[in-house]
Design an enzyme around this catalytic site. Structure first.
Site, PDB file in Angstrom:
ATOM      1  N   ALA A 288       0.859  -1.176   0.000  1.00 34.51           N
ATOM      2  CA  ALA A 288       0.000   0.000   0.000  1.00 34.51           C
ATOM      3  C   ALA A 288       0.901   1.233   0.000  1.00 34.51           C
ATOM      4  CB  ALA A 288      -0.890  -0.017   1.235  1.00 34.51           C
TER       5      ALA A 288
ATOM      6  N   GLY B 177       0.566  -5.053   0.930  1.00 36.89           N
ATOM      7  CA  GLY B 177      -0.653  -5.107   0.121  1.00 36.89           C
ATOM      8  C   GLY B 177      -0.427  -5.730  -1.249  1.00 36.89           C
TER       9      GLY B 177
ATOM     10  N   GLU C 276      -0.694  -9.358  -0.664  1.00 37.46           N
ATOM     11  CA  GLU C 276      -2.115  -9.624  -0.383  1.00 37.46           C
ATOM     12  C   GLU C 276      -2.956  -9.560  -1.661  1.00 37.46           C
ATOM     13  OE1 GLU C 276      -1.777  -6.489   2.763  1.00 37.46           O
ATOM     14  OE2 GLU C 276      -3.088  -7.866   3.839  1.00 37.46           O
TER      15      GLU C 276
ATOM     16  N   GLU D   6       4.783  -5.174   6.988  1.00 34.22           N
ATOM     17  CA  GLU D   6       4.039  -4.091   7.648  1.00 34.22           C
ATOM     18  C   GLU D   6       4.552  -3.842   9.062  1.00 34.22           C
ATOM     19  OE1 GLU D   6       2.612  -6.546   5.874  1.00 34.22           O
ATOM     20  OE2 GLU D   6       0.941  -5.745   4.682  1.00 34.22           O
TER      21      GLU D   6
HETATM   22  C1  HXC Z   1       5.042   4.354  -1.411  1.00 30.97           C
HETATM   23  C2  HXC Z   1       6.914   3.375  -2.279  1.00 30.97           C
HETATM   24  C3  HXC Z   1       6.574   2.136  -1.690  1.00 30.97           C
HETATM   25  C4  HXC Z   1       5.355   2.076  -0.941  1.00 30.97           C
HETATM   26  C5  HXC Z   1       8.422   1.880  -2.754  1.00 30.97           C
HETATM   27  N1  HXC Z   1       8.072   3.169  -2.913  1.00 30.97           N
HETATM   28  N2  HXC Z   1       7.530   1.234  -2.003  1.00 30.97           N
HETATM   29  N3  HXC Z   1       6.160   4.479  -2.128  1.00 30.97           N
HETATM   30  N4  HXC Z   1       4.652   3.212  -0.833  1.00 30.97           N
HETATM   31  N5  HXC Z   1       4.914   0.964  -0.392  1.00 30.97           N
HETATM   32  C6  HXC Z   1       8.779   4.199  -3.659  1.00 30.97           C
HETATM   33  C7  HXC Z   1       9.999   4.687  -2.911  1.00 30.97           C
HETATM   34  O1  HXC Z   1       9.637   5.637  -1.932  1.00 30.97           O
HETATM   35  C8  HXC Z   1      10.819   5.278  -4.030  1.00 30.97           C
HETATM   36  O2  HXC Z   1      10.298   6.533  -4.358  1.00 30.97           O
HETATM   37  C9  HXC Z   1      10.519   4.342  -5.194  1.00 30.97           C
HETATM   38  O3  HXC Z   1       9.286   3.679  -4.860  1.00 30.97           O
HETATM   39  C10 HXC Z   1      11.593   3.271  -5.382  1.00 30.97           C
HETATM   40  O4  HXC Z   1      11.767   2.585  -4.153  1.00 30.97           O
HETATM   41  P1  HXC Z   1      13.203   2.391  -3.467  1.00 30.97           P
HETATM   42  O5  HXC Z   1      12.941   2.136  -2.014  1.00 30.97           O
HETATM   43  O6  HXC Z   1      14.118   3.522  -3.796  1.00 30.97           O
HETATM   44  O7  HXC Z   1      13.712   1.066  -4.201  1.00 30.97           O
HETATM   45  P2  HXC Z   1      14.669  -0.070  -3.625  1.00 30.97           P
HETATM   46  O8  HXC Z   1      15.806   0.561  -2.866  1.00 30.97           O
HETATM   47  O9  HXC Z   1      14.970  -0.935  -4.790  1.00 30.97           O
HETATM   48  O10 HXC Z   1      13.800  -0.873  -2.553  1.00 30.97           O
HETATM   49  C11 HXC Z   1      12.665  -1.589  -2.994  1.00 30.97           C
HETATM   50  C12 HXC Z   1      11.791  -2.021  -1.773  1.00 30.97           C
HETATM   51  C13 HXC Z   1      11.502  -0.754  -0.904  1.00 30.97           C
HETATM   52  C14 HXC Z   1      12.551  -3.057  -0.928  1.00 30.97           C
HETATM   53  C15 HXC Z   1      10.541  -2.640  -2.322  1.00 30.97           C
HETATM   54  O11 HXC Z   1      10.965   0.270  -1.757  1.00 30.97           O
HETATM   55  C16 HXC Z   1      10.510  -1.001   0.195  1.00 30.97           C
HETATM   56  O12 HXC Z   1      10.867  -1.572   1.238  1.00 30.97           O
HETATM   57  N6  HXC Z   1       9.268  -0.527   0.029  1.00 30.97           N
HETATM   58  C17 HXC Z   1       8.250  -0.582   1.044  1.00 30.97           C
HETATM   59  C18 HXC Z   1       7.733  -1.980   1.189  1.00 30.97           C
HETATM   60  C19 HXC Z   1       6.675  -2.071   2.296  1.00 30.97           C
HETATM   61  O13 HXC Z   1       6.938  -1.736   3.446  1.00 30.97           O
HETATM   62  N7  HXC Z   1       5.446  -2.484   1.926  1.00 30.97           N
HETATM   63  C20 HXC Z   1       4.354  -2.547   2.863  1.00 30.97           C
HETATM   64  C21 HXC Z   1       3.564  -1.280   2.845  1.00 30.97           C
HETATM   65  S1  HXC Z   1       2.261  -1.294   4.024  1.00 30.97           S
HETATM   66  P3  HXC Z   1      11.231   7.835  -4.499  1.00 30.97           P
HETATM   67  O14 HXC Z   1      10.257   8.949  -4.719  1.00 30.97           O
HETATM   68  O15 HXC Z   1      12.015   7.945  -3.232  1.00 30.97           O
HETATM   69  O16 HXC Z   1      12.076   7.519  -5.712  1.00 30.97           O
HETATM   70  C22 HXC Z   1       1.063  -2.223   3.323  1.00 30.97           C
HETATM   71  C23 HXC Z   1      -0.169  -2.403   4.141  1.00 30.97           C
HETATM   72  C24 HXC Z   1      -1.228  -3.159   3.398  1.00 30.97           C
HETATM   73  O17 HXC Z   1       1.185  -2.715   2.254  1.00 30.97           O
HETATM   74  C25 HXC Z   1      -2.553  -2.947   4.019  1.00 30.97           C
HETATM   75  C26 HXC Z   1      -3.569  -2.552   3.002  1.00 30.97           C
HETATM   76  C27 HXC Z   1      -4.731  -1.782   3.547  1.00 30.97           C
END
Ligand code: HXC
Length: 258
Positions: A65, A109, A112, A132
């Site tokens: 998400a 998400g 999911e 998360e």
């Molecule tokens: C918003 C995101 C994002 C996310 C990545 N980006 N994941 N933006 N929400 N979930 C953005 C980064 O901010 C960055 O933007 C660009 O995408 C590239 O990501 P990087 O981090 O620079 O890439 P990398 O170093 O290759 O790392 C990849 C990654 C990392 C390991 C996937 O991005 C990451 O850990 N992302 C978050 C994963 C996460 O925590 N997901 C769970 C979310 S909570 P900029 O602008 O800086 O270039 C969830 C709850 C679900 O999903 C419930 C639903 C209701």
């Protein structure tokens, strides 16, 4: 269909939906999930579509998400808008099969969303995770429930509590994905699977999807009864007569979805 966060193509009775927010690794924001729910409902009603493939980019199916969109929200906001519930409920109403074709990250998400689909084909580059916990939250669109049913309690707890990622080999070994293919073959393989499904009786396909999904919703006894009822009921269809006659006459069946 014109969407800002999706690319939708239809070919040979198969719809391919690509999530398309490359700058955010396909993070799921309200716009994307809204458009996805809308596209899936439209494709479900579209007679030229018999199976749907959902994919992302090479690097990410979806990295979860959208954290930017969520970070400042309060409990009242999340509860008030019932965050992502209408969109996911709409996806669950789709009666045609949806195959998730996952390359790269399927996190939070994103993982999911892949599990909401009917089955997952993974590229050897796929990485699944429910990280998360690192953000101080928990999965919100089914992760604690669906991942546990796919891979069992121990591995699900491990994934949710440590936030570690699972590679494609582990995902296949654990039953999260149905097959793993080389990354370059992901879309051809998923489209071939979808075309195979598209050749079947669309009526029988819907019954099969409903019956397998029943196994998640009910006891074994009730599920077996449901299966027996639909198995018997299919003998009222022309496609059962056609399928069995074609086998006996050593020819390909010509299903008419009735
Ligand atoms: C918003 C995101 C994002 C996310 C990545 N980006 N994941 N933006 N929400 N979930 C953005 C980064 O901010 C960055 O933007 C660009 O995408 C590239 O990501 P990087 O981090 O620079 O890439 P990398 O170093 O290759 O790392 C990849 C990654 C990392 C390991 C996937 O991005 C990451 O850990 N992302 C978050 C994963 C996460 O925590 N997901 C769970 C979310 S909570 P900029 O602008 O800086 O270039 C969830 C709850 C679900 O999903 C419930 C639903 C209701």
């Amino acid at each position: 269909m014109a969407y800002q966060t999706l690319i939708v193509e239809i070919e040979d009775y198969v719809a391919l939906i690509r999530l398309n927010r490359p700058d955010a690794l396909n993070a799921l924001n309200s716009q994307l999930l809204g458009e996805l729910a809308d596209a899936l409902s439209a494709l479900d009603a579209n007679e030229t579509v018999r199976c749907i493939v959902l994919t992302g980019s090479e690097k990410a199916f979806a990295a979860g998400a959208d954290i930017k969109e969520m970070s400042e929200k309060s409990f009242v906001d999340m509860f008030g808008e019932d965050f992502f519930t209408p969109e996911t409920e709409a996806m669950l109403r789709v009666r045609k099969p949806i195959i998730a074709a996952v390359s790269g990250y399927a996190l939070g998400g994103g993982c999911e969303l892949a599990m909401i689909c009917d089955f997952i084909i993974a590229a050897d580059t796929a990485k699944f995770g429910q990280p998360e916990i690192n953000l101080g939250v928990v999965a919100g669109i089914g992760g604690t429930q669906r991942l546990t049913r796919f891979v069992g309690k121990s591995k699900s707890m491990d994934m949710h509590l440590t936030g570690r990622f699972m590679d494609a080999a582990e995902a296949e070994r654990s039953g999260l994905v149905s097959r793993v293919v080389p990354a370059a073959k992901l879309i051809p393989e998923a489209m071939a699977a979808a075309r195979k499904i598209a050749e079947k009786s669309a009526l029988t396909v819907k019954v099969v999807k409903e019956a397998v999904n029943r196994s998640y919703e009910t006891t074994l006894r009730e599920g077996l009864l449901y299966e027996r009822r639909v198995f018997h009921a299919l003998f009222a269809t022309e496609d059962q007569k056609e399928g069995m006659s074609a086998f006996l006459e050593k020819r390909q069946p010509q299903f008419r979805d009735r």
